[in-house]
Design a protein around this motif. Structure first.
Motif, PDB file in Angstrom:
ATOM      1  N   THR A   1      -5.881  -1.043  -2.806  1.00 44.22           N
ATOM      2  CA  THR A   1      -5.677  -1.546  -1.448  1.00 44.22           C
ATOM      3  C   THR A   1      -6.503  -2.800  -1.201  1.00 44.22           C
ATOM      4  O   THR A   1      -6.019  -3.789  -0.640  1.00 44.22           O
ATOM      5  CB  THR A   1      -6.036  -0.465  -0.418  1.00 44.22           C
ATOM      6  OG1 THR A   1      -5.182   0.679  -0.592  1.00 44.22           O
ATOM      7  CG2 THR A   1      -5.875  -0.991   1.000  1.00 44.22           C
TER       8      THR A   1
ATOM      9  N   TYR B   1       0.072   9.421   4.135  1.00 45.08           N
ATOM     10  CA  TYR B   1      -0.053   7.960   4.151  1.00 45.08           C
ATOM     11  C   TYR B   1      -0.526   7.462   5.518  1.00 45.08           C
ATOM     12  O   TYR B   1      -1.408   6.591   5.600  1.00 45.08           O
ATOM     13  CB  TYR B   1       1.284   7.316   3.793  1.00 45.08           C
ATOM     14  CG  TYR B   1       1.270   5.809   3.899  1.00 45.08           C
ATOM     15  CD1 TYR B   1       0.613   5.039   2.945  1.00 45.08           C
ATOM     16  CD2 TYR B   1       1.900   5.160   4.962  1.00 45.08           C
ATOM     17  CE1 TYR B   1       0.594   3.652   3.046  1.00 45.08           C
ATOM     18  CE2 TYR B   1       1.879   3.781   5.067  1.00 45.08           C
ATOM     19  CZ  TYR B   1       1.228   3.032   4.106  1.00 45.08           C
ATOM     20  OH  TYR B   1       1.195   1.674   4.214  1.00 45.08           O
TER      21      TYR B   1
ATOM     22  N   THR C   1       0.823  -1.212   0.000  1.00 42.29           N
ATOM     23  CA  THR C   1       0.000   0.000   0.000  1.00 42.29           C
ATOM     24  C   THR C   1       0.857   1.262   0.000  1.00 42.29           C
ATOM     25  O   THR C   1       0.488   2.259  -0.623  1.00 42.29           O
ATOM     26  CB  THR C   1      -0.931   0.007   1.223  1.00 42.29           C
ATOM     27  OG1 THR C   1      -0.158  -0.192   2.417  1.00 42.29           O
ATOM     28  CG2 THR C   1      -1.980  -1.079   1.107  1.00 42.29           C
TER      29      THR C   1
ATOM     30  N   VAL D   1      -6.160   4.426  -5.120  1.00 43.02           N
ATOM     31  CA  VAL D   1      -5.483   3.829  -3.965  1.00 43.02           C
ATOM     32  C   VAL D   1      -6.447   2.943  -3.178  1.00 43.02           C
ATOM     33  O   VAL D   1      -6.080   1.848  -2.729  1.00 43.02           O
ATOM     34  CB  VAL D   1      -4.898   4.928  -3.062  1.00 43.02           C
ATOM     35  CG1 VAL D   1      -4.301   4.320  -1.800  1.00 43.02           C
ATOM     36  CG2 VAL D   1      -3.834   5.717  -3.804  1.00 43.02           C
TER      37      VAL D   1
END
Length: 307
Positions: A280, A65, A20, A276
């Motif tokens: 993920t 993040y 990730t 994302v």
């Protein structure tokens, strides 16, 4: 077995974090989300600053993040640039792609293993040569060519199917798209099963089973096929995540609004939260599929034991 599962689950944690993190860095560092928000026209400095602050893009990447991962563990995958929750997009996209993947996997298992067993038992004969040539042709043709060709013939020329899948995306409508999605993997499953069957049929345990006078179908199913499926199961298990993530071309051809469609839209519009978030979940699918494959080894081969 329990200790092995716990150890594998613990090993999945750093893999998940590393995957990730890499995805997050590639999407956020190499792309420009603000350009995607503004569309064709370039945003002025004040608007760009406001958007960066609103979506947290003004903070350092490492902080972005950490914030993102903290939200993920609470079930919050962020908000797309159109204001819609990414989880809402997932709720509509993943069921469609899961149905498409199930169709593709079933085609791989039923057709691929059946052809592999037949050609493995008849190695060197005309049927073996014909299937090998056919699988080589399938592997050589790109998926978008296969999809467009079947769509043109079956949907436009012969009117056997609808050229585009409806929003309901039932299993019946997904048969042809599932065949297109599974075509290359189907060829590999056939060739892999053929090779494994051809090698194992000369093994001592197969000759012993035949010498005992066991029925041919029992020798093939209970002894030969069971031990030959280990490499095939490995391939199919890792292929599950690949099919879900690699369905972009197939879903675009047949207008299927699944994971591939959402990823395509996210990349096209540089919507980082969508890309994302979906990737993920796909990473989790890969990890779980690999764990299940490892556990299936002990079912297929009693000699395998996990400490």
């Amino acid at each position: 077995m329990g200790r092995y599962v716990v150890r594998r689950l613990l090993q999945m944690i750093p893999v998940f974090i590393g995957s990730t993190l890499l995805i997050f860095l590639m999407v956020n560092v190499m792309g420009d989300p603000i350009a995607g928000l503004c569309g064709d026209k370039q945003c002025d400095a004040a608007t760009a600053a406001q958007l960066k602050k609103e979506f947290g893009l003004d903070k350092p990447v490492w902080q972005q993040y950490l914030t993102y991962m903290g939200n993920v563990f609470t079930g919050d995958f962020g908000t797309a640039f159109n204001g819609q929750k990414v989880t809402e997009l997932m709720a509509t996209a993943f069921p469609v792609t899961i149905r498409l993947t199930i169709v593709a996997i079933l085609i791989e298992i039923v057709v691929g293993i059946t052809l592999g067993v037949i050609t493995g038992l008849k190695r060197g004969r005309p049927v073996d040569t014909s299937v090998l040539l056919l699988t080589l042709v399938v592997i050589s043709i790109p998926t978008f060519v296969t999809g467009l060709l079947l769509q043109l013939l079956l949907g436009v020329e012969w009117d056997w199917i609808k050229p585009s899948v409806s929003t309901d995306a039932t299993f019946g409508e997904l048969l042809v798209p599932g065949l297109v999605l599974a075509s290359v993997s189907l060829a590999y499953v056939t060739r892999l099963t053929r090779t494994s069957i051809a090698e194992n049929r000369r093994s001592d345990y197969v000759r012993t089973a035949v010498a005992k006078g066991l029925p041919r179908h029992r020798v093939i199913v209970r002894h030969l096929l069971r031990n030959s499926l280990i490499p095939v199961v490995t391939f199919i298990g890792t292929d599950i995540g690949a099919l879900m993530g690699g369905a972009i071309v197939t879903e675009r051809i047949f207008n299927i609004h699944g994971v591939g469609y959402q990823l395509y839209q996210g990349i096209l519009r540089q919507n980082t939260q969508t890309v994302v978030g979906f990737v993920t979940v796909l990473v989790l699918v890969f990890l779980v599929a690999n764990l299940l494959v490892d556990l299936l080894y002990a079912v297929l081969d009693p000699r395998i034991r996990y400490a």
